[in-house]
Design a protein around this motif. Structure first.
Motif, short mmCIF file in Angstrom:
data_model
loop_
_atom_site.label_atom_id
_atom_site.label_comp_id
_atom_site.label_asym_id
_atom_site.label_seq_id
_atom_site.Cartn_x
_atom_site.Cartn_y
_atom_site.Cartn_z
N PRO A 131 0.79 -1.24 0.00
CA PRO A 131 0.00 0.00 0.00
C PRO A 131 0.82 1.28 0.00
O PRO A 131 0.25 2.37 0.05
CB PRO A 131 -0.81 -0.12 1.29
N TYR A 132 2.16 1.18 -0.07
CA TYR A 132 2.99 2.36 0.08
C TYR A 132 3.50 2.93 -1.26
O TYR A 132 3.46 4.14 -1.47
CB TYR A 132 4.17 2.06 1.00
N PHE A 133 4.00 2.08 -2.14
CA PHE A 133 4.54 2.58 -3.41
C PHE A 133 4.31 1.56 -4.52
O PHE A 133 3.98 0.39 -4.27
CB PHE A 133 6.03 2.92 -3.30
N GLU A 134 4.50 2.02 -5.76
CA GLU A 134 4.23 1.19 -6.93
C GLU A 134 5.42 0.32 -7.33
O GLU A 134 5.25 -0.71 -7.98
CB GLU A 134 3.86 2.09 -8.13
N ASN A 135 6.63 0.71 -6.94
CA ASN A 135 7.84 0.01 -7.39
C ASN A 135 7.86 -1.44 -6.93
O ASN A 135 7.54 -1.74 -5.78
CB ASN A 135 9.09 0.70 -6.86
N GLU A 136 8.30 -2.31 -7.84
CA GLU A 136 8.59 -3.69 -7.46
C GLU A 136 10.04 -3.83 -7.01
O GLU A 136 10.36 -4.68 -6.18
CB GLU A 136 8.31 -4.64 -8.63
N VAL A 137 10.91 -3.00 -7.58
CA VAL A 137 12.33 -3.02 -7.23
C VAL A 137 12.81 -1.58 -7.01
O VAL A 137 12.54 -0.70 -7.83
CB VAL A 137 13.20 -3.67 -8.33
N THR A 155 16.79 4.59 -7.62
CA THR A 155 15.46 4.56 -8.23
C THR A 155 14.57 5.62 -7.58
O THR A 155 14.61 5.81 -6.36
CB THR A 155 14.81 3.17 -8.02
N THR A 156 13.77 6.28 -8.39
CA THR A 156 12.77 7.21 -7.84
C THR A 156 11.60 6.40 -7.30
O THR A 156 11.01 5.59 -8.01
CB THR A 156 12.27 8.17 -8.93
N ILE A 157 11.28 6.59 -6.05
CA ILE A 157 10.18 5.84 -5.43
C ILE A 157 8.85 6.48 -5.82
O ILE A 157 8.64 7.68 -5.63
CB ILE A 157 10.33 5.81 -3.90
N LYS A 158 7.96 5.66 -6.36
CA LYS A 158 6.63 6.14 -6.79
C LYS A 158 5.64 5.89 -5.67
O LYS A 158 4.94 4.89 -5.63
CB LYS A 158 6.21 5.41 -8.07
N TRP A 159 5.59 6.85 -4.75
CA TRP A 159 4.72 6.71 -3.58
C TRP A 159 3.26 6.79 -3.98
O TRP A 159 2.88 7.58 -4.84
CB TRP A 159 5.03 7.79 -2.56
N LYS A 160 2.44 6.03 -3.31
CA LYS A 160 0.99 6.12 -3.50
C LYS A 160 0.46 7.33 -2.74
O LYS A 160 1.11 7.80 -1.80
CB LYS A 160 0.32 4.83 -3.04
N PRO A 161 -0.69 7.88 -3.14
CA PRO A 161 -1.21 9.10 -2.51
C PRO A 161 -1.29 9.00 -0.99
O PRO A 161 -1.86 8.05 -0.46
CB PRO A 161 -2.61 9.25 -3.14
N GLY A 162 -0.70 9.99 -0.33
CA GLY A 162 -0.75 10.05 1.13
C GLY A 162 0.15 9.06 1.84
O GLY A 162 0.11 8.96 3.07
N LYS A 163 0.99 8.33 1.10
CA LYS A 163 1.82 7.29 1.71
C LYS A 163 3.32 7.60 1.70
O LYS A 163 4.12 6.75 2.09
CB LYS A 163 1.58 5.95 1.00
N ASP A 164 3.70 8.77 1.26
CA ASP A 164 5.12 9.11 1.16
C ASP A 164 5.72 9.25 2.56
O ASP A 164 5.46 10.23 3.27
CB ASP A 164 5.27 10.42 0.36
#
Length: 272
Positions: A131-137, A155-164
């Motif tokens: 539930p935190y970010f989209e990245n698999e690696v 890698t740039t972490i792709k955080w999900k909304p409100g989860k950064d």
């Protein structure tokens, strides 16, 4: 007479100066010779480093199949890497409650040293869907250029909304502790991925590469070993305490018997 008295003093001073000059000359020659010897030592050290690097590269390739087999076996153990990180004293000190929740989705850690080992390495973190970010690696790389200057990228972490987790919040965490901070950077393990200020002194990267990665099992088992050790010590302490109680009890009983014996003897005498 006065003039004659000054002459030997001047001659003595000149002799002393000559001795000092000779001593200085000998010291300078010794320093130059030491410098030449030191240059030879430095050349040998450089040659040794090159030979050691060749050996390390050779065995690094030989280790790869075993690292792969180990990763396959680790994949069968839930929360292996999370447990190893939490049990590591330096890394656990950096983890927040949210970090720990996020790292429970960590499935694999891998350190890849570049073919030219001295040029750098890469650390990969593989995650399940979370539930935190989209990245698999998520990866972080460390490089040394031709001049020996260090640098890093990640890698740039792709955080999900409100989860950064890297952004401060005034909302309570799930553990009930409220973060009263203004908007800005939040203390979290994941700040490490975007910290490239001093790649040459990245202690966390060195800990993962040189301490955890070579033998993560010792940290996975660390809590169990502590519990076993603590349990054994506790049982010994209990046994010792019971032993002392028994000894004290025996002493009390012996003391009572002696007192009773004295009373009986005294009673017999009175009756007599």
């Amino acid at each position: 007479m006065a003039t004659q008295a000054k002459v030997p003093k001047a001659e003595g001073k000149n002799n002393h100066d000559n001795v000092d000059e000779q001593a200085d000359k000998e010291q300078q020659e010794a320093i130059e010779q030491i410098d030449e010897v030191q240059n030879e030592i430095d050349r040998l050290n450089e040659q040794a480093s090159e030979e050691i690097l060749k050996v390390e590269q050779k065995f690094n390739k030989s280790r790869q199949p075993f690292f792969q087999k180990r990763s396959e076996l680790i994949a069968k153990i839930p929360n292996f890497w999370f447990t190893a990180f939490v049990n590591h004293p330096q890394i656990s000190a950096l983890l927040t409650e949210d970090d720990e929740e996020t790292l429970q989705y960590l499935t694999k850690v891998e350190v890849q040293e570049f073919e030219d080992i001295k040029s750098g390495y890469k650390i990969n973190f593989n995650f399940d869907s979370n539930p935190y970010f989209e990245n698999e690696v998520i990866s972080k790389e460390f490089h040394l250029n031709d001049t020996g200057e260090p640098s890093s990228k990640s890698t740039t972490i792709k955080w999900k909304p409100g989860k950064d987790l890297t952004v401060k919040s005034s909302t309570p965490s799930k553990g009930g502790r409220k973060r009263n901070h203004d908007e800005g950077e939040q203390e979290t393990f994941f700040n490490w991925f975007c910290d490239h200020a001093d790649a040459g002194a990245d202690e966390l990267g060195e800990v993962i590469k040189d301490d955890i990665w070579p033998n993560p099992l010792q940290y996975y088992l660390a809590s169990e070993i502590d519990e076993d050790t603590g349990g054994d010590l506790g049982e010994e302490d209990d046994l010792d305490e019971e032993g002392l109680d028994d000894e004290e009890g025996d002493e009390d009983i012996d003391g009572e018997d002696e007192d009773l014996g004295e009373d009986e003897e005294g009673g017999d005498e009175d009756e007599g």
